[in-house]
Design an enzyme around this catalytic site. Structure first.
Site, PDB file in Angstrom:
ATOM      1  N   VAL A  96       0.734  -1.282   0.104  1.00 56.67           N
ATOM      2  CA  VAL A  96       0.003  -0.212   0.006  1.00 56.67           C
ATOM      3  C   VAL A  96       0.779   1.211   0.239  1.00 56.67           C
ATOM      4  O   VAL A  96       1.781   1.455   0.795  1.00 56.67           O
ATOM      5  CB  VAL A  96      -0.930   0.021   1.256  1.00 56.67           C
ATOM      6  N   HIS A 100       3.071   3.803   6.217  1.00 57.71           N
ATOM      7  CA  HIS A 100       2.517   3.215   7.448  1.00 57.71           C
ATOM      8  C   HIS A 100       3.565   2.312   8.338  1.00 57.71           C
ATOM      9  O   HIS A 100       4.472   1.786   7.516  1.00 57.71           O
ATOM     10  CB  HIS A 100       1.208   2.369   6.977  1.00 57.71           C
ATOM     11  N   HIS A 102       3.860  -0.818  10.695  1.00 62.01           N
ATOM     12  CA  HIS A 102       3.429  -1.743  11.479  1.00 62.01           C
ATOM     13  C   HIS A 102       3.676  -1.710  12.895  1.00 62.01           C
ATOM     14  O   HIS A 102       4.964  -1.767  13.207  1.00 62.01           O
ATOM     15  CB  HIS A 102       3.626  -3.150  10.798  1.00 62.01           C
TER      16      HIS A 102
END
Ligand code: AMP
Length: 114
Positions: A96, A100, A102
């Site tokens: 994606v 981001h 995790h």
């Protein structure tokens, strides 16, 4: 914009949001790789951490990492240890294209990663 994580940050599509502020959103990964698997994203679109290099984004990146640590406390994985990972680009397996982190925990993990 068609970016799925932008839509989650704007609460236009459903997600299990566990934290939200003016800069960041955190939500449960749809396909968890550990008992706790949360994604921490900036609300603004940046393709990856590599896109966030530079003075303009120092505060934002610092804030995202603070949120990661806060989430680990909130999810009660801090004491036993946890992992914060960001994949950048094809070789790292980024799927994606919206920055981001995790936050993974709740089980022992191997090193090095695959
Ligand atoms: P990466 O492979 O590092 O780019 O990680 C993308 C992560 O986003 C994967 O772990 C996916 O399971 C997760 N993901 C994709 N779509 C969604 C979604 N709609 N809601 C929550 N997590 C998602």
């Amino acid at each position: 914009m068609a970016c799925i994580f932008c839509k989650i940050a704007r609460e236009e599509i459903p997600a299990q949001i566990v934290y939200h502020d003016e800069l960041a959103t955190a939500f449960r990964d749809i396909n968890p790789k550990a008992p706790v698997h949360i994604l921490v994203i900036p609300n603004q679109h940046l393709t990856s951490l590599h896109d966030a290099v530079g003075e303009d984004h120092q505060t934002l990146v610092g804030h995202l990492l603070q949120v990661c640590a806060q989430i680990a406390e909130q999810e009660k994985i801090a004491q036993d240890g946890y992992r914060v990972v960001t994949n950048i680009g094809r070789n790292a397996g980024q799927s994606v294209d919206h920055l981001h982190f995790h936050v993974l925990g709740g089980r022992p993990m191997h090193w090095p990663p695959g």
